[in-house]
Design a protein around this motif. Structure first.
Motif, short mmCIF file in Angstrom:
data_model
loop_
_atom_site.label_atom_id
_atom_site.label_comp_id
_atom_site.label_asym_id
_atom_site.label_seq_id
_atom_site.Cartn_x
_atom_site.Cartn_y
_atom_site.Cartn_z
N UNK A 42 117.10 59.23 22.17
CA UNK A 42 117.42 58.93 20.78
C UNK A 42 116.45 57.89 20.22
N UNK A 43 116.15 58.01 18.93
CA UNK A 43 115.28 57.05 18.25
C UNK A 43 116.08 55.91 17.63
N UNK A 44 117.41 55.97 17.74
CA UNK A 44 118.25 54.89 17.26
C UNK A 44 118.66 53.98 18.41
N UNK A 45 119.79 53.26 18.23
CA UNK A 45 120.25 52.35 19.27
C UNK A 45 121.53 52.82 19.95
N UNK A 46 122.06 53.95 19.54
CA UNK A 46 123.34 54.42 20.06
C UNK A 46 123.14 55.38 21.24
N UNK A 47 124.21 55.56 22.01
CA UNK A 47 124.15 56.37 23.23
C UNK A 47 123.84 57.83 22.93
N UNK A 48 123.02 58.43 23.79
CA UNK A 48 122.82 59.88 23.76
C UNK A 48 123.09 60.52 25.11
N UNK A 49 123.47 59.71 26.10
CA UNK A 49 123.91 60.19 27.41
C UNK A 49 125.27 59.55 27.70
N UNK A 50 126.25 60.39 27.97
CA UNK A 50 127.62 59.93 28.20
C UNK A 50 128.12 60.57 29.50
N UNK A 51 128.65 59.75 30.39
CA UNK A 51 129.34 60.31 31.56
C UNK A 51 130.68 59.60 31.69
N UNK A 52 131.74 60.34 31.42
CA UNK A 52 133.09 59.78 31.45
C UNK A 52 133.93 60.52 32.48
N UNK A 53 134.65 59.76 33.28
CA UNK A 53 135.59 60.33 34.25
C UNK A 53 136.97 59.81 33.87
N UNK A 54 137.83 60.73 33.44
CA UNK A 54 139.15 60.40 32.93
C UNK A 54 140.19 60.96 33.88
N UNK A 55 141.14 60.13 34.27
CA UNK A 55 142.23 60.58 35.14
C UNK A 55 143.51 60.63 34.32
N UNK A 56 144.17 61.78 34.31
CA UNK A 56 145.42 61.91 33.56
C UNK A 56 146.59 61.39 34.40
N UNK A 57 147.72 61.21 33.74
CA UNK A 57 148.91 60.77 34.45
C UNK A 57 149.39 61.80 35.46
N UNK A 58 148.98 63.06 35.30
CA UNK A 58 149.31 64.10 36.27
C UNK A 58 148.32 64.16 37.42
N UNK A 59 147.30 63.29 37.38
CA UNK A 59 146.33 63.24 38.47
C UNK A 59 145.15 64.17 38.32
N UNK A 60 145.02 64.83 37.16
CA UNK A 60 143.89 65.74 36.94
C UNK A 60 142.66 64.91 36.54
N UNK A 61 141.51 65.23 37.16
CA UNK A 61 140.25 64.58 36.83
C UNK A 61 139.56 65.36 35.72
N UNK A 62 139.18 64.66 34.66
CA UNK A 62 138.47 65.24 33.53
C UNK A 62 137.09 64.61 33.49
N UNK A 63 136.08 65.41 33.82
CA UNK A 63 134.71 64.90 33.98
C UNK A 63 133.86 65.40 32.82
N UNK A 64 133.48 64.49 31.92
CA UNK A 64 132.72 64.85 30.73
C UNK A 64 131.29 64.34 30.85
N UNK A 65 130.34 65.26 30.76
CA UNK A 65 128.92 64.93 30.83
C UNK A 65 128.26 65.42 29.55
N UNK A 66 127.89 64.48 28.67
CA UNK A 66 127.16 64.80 27.45
C UNK A 66 125.76 64.24 27.63
N UNK A 67 124.77 65.10 27.65
CA UNK A 67 123.40 64.66 27.91
C UNK A 67 122.46 65.28 26.88
N UNK A 68 121.96 64.43 25.99
CA UNK A 68 121.03 64.88 24.95
C UNK A 68 119.58 64.56 25.32
N UNK A 69 119.34 64.37 26.62
CA UNK A 69 117.99 64.07 27.10
C UNK A 69 117.72 64.84 28.39
N UNK A 70 118.17 66.10 28.44
CA UNK A 70 118.04 66.89 29.66
C UNK A 70 117.35 68.21 29.34
#
Length: 351
Positions: A206-234
């Motif tokens: 990115x030519x700005x200052x904000x994120x363009x690569x995001x890797x989030x691992x979210x665990x739900x109360x039911x124990x499910x893993x939600x793995x989000x990979x947003x990559x604007x530099x790949x």
């Protein structure tokens, strides 16, 4: 007689031009009566293409003069809370583009304003209704994969972002931009509440200052893993979806779903070996009678969201996206930024 909602649109950027205004013109229950944008050239374009008569550069003036039934807020994210609250205080319902706001605190203020004024507030989360989500729902409902434990979502591109969404001061960054779509999609499909969030954010292309690569691992109360990979530099993308259950997996890539799973009860009973000497010095393995399927992506219904909007705003039916769901999403986005050490001071609301 069908109720007609006199509707104003704030912001004439990409999403209003490509989606909101065409949908409003296509649906007989909406009448676009006004548009607001600081760019007079865009106002003239809206009058010419969509036949809108009320052209305004000032949001409050539009509210005072038009008194619309519904305001669609498609302006940049940093204006969402201020404009939504002003509209509800002017006795208008609000349909706000995603993300609802920059922070959870702003979202809470918006929902408090809705309760205080008695107005309706909903946000635009179209990825709940697209073809991929409909297919994921069918796969999960089929039970073929067994108990769900992991969903991965990979969103890949190479983009040297240089517009307003490249800057934090505008509410930019790919976490708020795409993450608001895909985290909501995760929570909608799993019906889960978030127990834990871990996240890393980077700025690479990115030519700005904000994120363009995001890797989030979210665990739900039911124990499910939600793995989000947003990559604007790949340059080489990963498969868009991988869904894992205790009896199989599903993979989505290039417009096709592949499922591999075994039937319930198909595996023979097997006991754990608690000793330290592996039998025959062999690594554990066993033959599995895999079943395999390929599925096409379910067709999308581009008009579905505005049908949901009409049912809510005109007919008083429950919102497609509830207030509790809005808060859970915004809380999760805040936790992602806090985990990554990127949660900045919240802007003051001027309303």
């Amino acid at each position: 007689m069908k109720k007609i909602l006199r509707t104003a649109v704030s912001g004439l950027g990409r999403i209003a031009w490509d989606f909101h205004l065409p949908q409003l013109c296509r649906h007989a229950g909406f009448e676009p009566v006004a548009v607001v944008d600081p760019c007079r050239e865009r106002l003239a374009e809206a009058a010419s293409r969509f036949g809108v008569g009320g052209l305004y550069t000032d949001f409050k003036t539009m509210l005072d003069e038009q008194r619309p039934d519904l305001v669609v807020i498609a302006s940049p994210t940093l204006f969402h809370a201020e404009q939504a609250i002003a509209a509800m205080q002017a006795d208008c319902d609000v349909f706000c583009d995603k993300p609802l706001s920059v922070t959870l605190t702003e979202a809470e203020a918006m929902l408090q304003a809705a309760r205080r004024t008695g107005r309706r507030l909903m946000t635009y989360q179209p990825h709940r209704l697209n073809g991929e989500a409909r297919t994921v729902r069918a796969i999960l409902d089929s039970g073929k994969l067994g108990k769900l434990y992991l969903i991965e979502r990979h969103v890949s591109n190479y983009c040297r972002r240089n517009d307003w969404q490249a800057f934090y001061r505008n509410g930019g960054g790919m976490l708020l931009n795409y993450g608001a779509h895909y985290i909501d999609q995760f929570l909608y499909l799993t019906g889960g509440k978030v127990r834990r969030t871990r996240c890393e954010l980077r700025r690479i292309a990115s030519l700005g200052d904000a994120d363009d690569v995001v890797h989030a691992l979210i665990t739900t109360t039911a124990g499910v893993l939600l793995d989000l990979d947003i990559n604007q530099a790949v340059a080489l993308p990963l498969p868009e979806w991988r869904i894992c259950g205790e009896r199989g997996s599903a993979l989505y890539q290039d417009g096709e779903w592949r499922l591999r799973y075994f039937a319930a009860g198909a595996l023979p009973e097997r006991k754990a070996d608690t000793g330290l000497a592996a039998a025959g010095r062999r690594y554990p393995s066993e033959p599995i009678a895999w079943r395999q399927e390929t599925l096409p992506e379910s067709p999308a219904d581009p008009d579905a969201y505005y049908r949901c909007c009409y049912e809510h705003y005109a007919l008083g039916r429950p919102p497609f996206v509830t207030g509790d769901e809005l808060l859970e999403l915004m809380r999760t986005l805040d936790e992602c930024r806090r985990s990554a050490g990127e949660l900045e001071a919240e802007p003051a609301l001027h309303c």
